[in-house]
Design a protein around this motif. Structure first.
Motif, PDB file in Angstrom:
ATOM      1  N   GLU A 109     -10.799 -18.554  33.240  1.00  0.00           N
ATOM      2  CA  GLU A 109     -10.441 -18.261  34.622  1.00  0.00           C
ATOM      3  C   GLU A 109     -11.149 -19.216  35.588  1.00  0.00           C
ATOM      4  OE1 GLU A 109     -11.278 -16.066  32.363  1.00  0.00           O
ATOM      5  OE2 GLU A 109      -9.553 -14.704  32.211  1.00  0.00           O
ATOM      6  N   GLU A 113      -9.418 -22.124  38.032  1.00  0.00           N
ATOM      7  CA  GLU A 113      -9.726 -22.159  39.460  1.00  0.00           C
ATOM      8  C   GLU A 113     -10.305 -23.502  39.882  1.00  0.00           C
ATOM      9  OE1 GLU A 113     -12.814 -19.766  42.337  1.00  0.00           O
ATOM     10  OE2 GLU A 113     -11.715 -18.631  40.819  1.00  0.00           O
ATOM     11  N   VAL A 207      -3.197 -25.816  40.846  1.00  0.00           N
ATOM     12  CA  VAL A 207      -3.556 -24.395  40.794  1.00  0.00           C
ATOM     13  C   VAL A 207      -2.347 -23.483  40.964  1.00  0.00           C
ATOM     14  CG1 VAL A 207      -5.980 -24.611  41.400  1.00  0.00           C
ATOM     15  CG2 VAL A 207      -4.274 -24.561  43.235  1.00  0.00           C
ATOM     16  N   ILE A 214      -6.494 -17.253  38.327  1.00  0.00           N
ATOM     17  CA  ILE A 214      -7.484 -17.502  39.374  1.00  0.00           C
ATOM     18  C   ILE A 214      -7.940 -16.169  39.958  1.00  0.00           C
ATOM     19  CG2 ILE A 214      -7.886 -18.587  41.611  1.00  0.00           C
ATOM     20  CD1 ILE A 214      -5.833 -20.724  40.777  1.00  0.00           C
TER      21      ILE A 214
END
Length: 321
Positions: A109, A113, A207, A214
């Motif tokens: 994660e 991000e 992203v 995220i």
């Protein structure tokens, strides 16, 4: 200025912009049109910017196998499935020693991000490599996996801080303070505007396509950054015409530069629309407000005068008219 010192300054600026949250209305994605290849401004027919992406591709196996030792392999595999342009950029920059400054390797994660900063900075590294760019003379820009702009003349210019009087709101204050009011950053010329615009824009799809992983706020201004950098480019053109007519005449006579500006305008529209459903994760509350100002009549007029092309103002903003 050394590459390392420059990278750290860019990282500081990008991180300063990466904190914030908020929600705006979600827009429906716009169907993509034909791909804009080569030199768009010289094309006789209308065209649309497009590039492959698949935000729904399964990444569960990559997440399960992720470790701090296989992050580059994971990065390339992740983008191969979801955003092939990102895979190709990662391959092109795989040997760059500065990746470690930007990539979070503690969890999948955190890794996802951190891509906003990592891809932003590696875009800078590719674009500004001395083999491709001669400072304030000509630039390069990684647009996507099949399109890179090379040897684009910029002909010097004037300090980008000169656009400040045209900014009448507080929507972009955090970026204005870094890129326009800072003594060093504010003195950068057109190359600085275009370099930051391209890096910030490339950070948005990085992203957008991994949005569900995220969990923090490290990418929550990606849409705002893309919209703000387009604002700076449009305002720079307006100041060039109004305050620096000789320079305006020089850059308006450069087909590669006109083509790049048009491509980046359409590309920004494309990725802002693609990322709109994930606002709150990859965008703050002001991104759409900034975008609305970018489509003010005076900004569209300068874009169309400079590029020689009309752009669509309906639901297909990633297309020419």
């Amino acid at each position: 200025m050394s590459r390392g010192r420059r990278s750290l300054r860019l990282l500081t600026g990008c991180l300063a912009l990466s904190f914030g949250s908020g929600y705006v209305a979600v827009a429906d994605p716009v169907p993509a049109g034909p791909t804009a290849d080569g030199r768009p401004a010289s094309a006789a027919e209308p065209f649309c910017y497009d590039e492959p992406s698949n935000p729904q591709a399964d990444l569960r196996d990559l997440k399960a196998a992720f470790t701090s030792a296989n992050w580059m392999q994971t990065l390339q595999a992740m983008y191969k499935r979801r955003w092939p342009s990102g895979e190709k950029l990662a391959i092109a920059q795989a040997k760059d020693k500065y990746w470690d400054q930007f990539v979070n390797k503690r969890s999948f994660e955190g890794f996802a991000e951190s891509m906003m900063v990592a891809i932003h900075e590696e875009t800078h590294m590719w674009d500004l490599d001395p083999s491709r760019t001669k400072w304030d003379v000509h630039i390069a820009a990684w647009i996507n996996g099949s399109q890179q702009a090379l040897q684009v003349p910029v002909r010097g210019g004037f300090p980008r801080k000169e656009i400040l009087p045209l900014i009448k709101d507080k929507l972009t204050t955090s970026m204005d303070n870094i890129y326009l009011r800072d003594k060093t950053q504010g003195a950068y010329l057109l190359q600085g505007v275009l370099a930051e615009q391209n890096a910030g824009l490339t950070g948005l799809p990085s992203v957008t396509v991994v949005h569900e992983f995220i969990k923090g706020v490290g990418a929550s201004n990606a849409r705002d950054i893309a919209a703000t950098n387009l604002r700076y480019l449009l305002l720079y053109l307006r100041v060039a015409k109004d305050k620096h007519p000789d320079y305006w005449a020089k850059i308006k006579a450069e087909p590669k530069l006109r083509d790049l500006v048009l491509t980046q305008f359409l590309r920004t529209a494309y990725w802002l629309e693609k990322s709109a459903p994930y606002t709150g994760v990859v965008g703050g509350p002001d991104a759409d407000k900034i975008t609305a100002t970018n489509y003010a009549p005076e900004n569209i007029a300068i874009l169309e005068e400079f590029t020689g092309r009309k752009v669509r103002l309906d639901a297909h903003k990633h297309c020419t008219a």
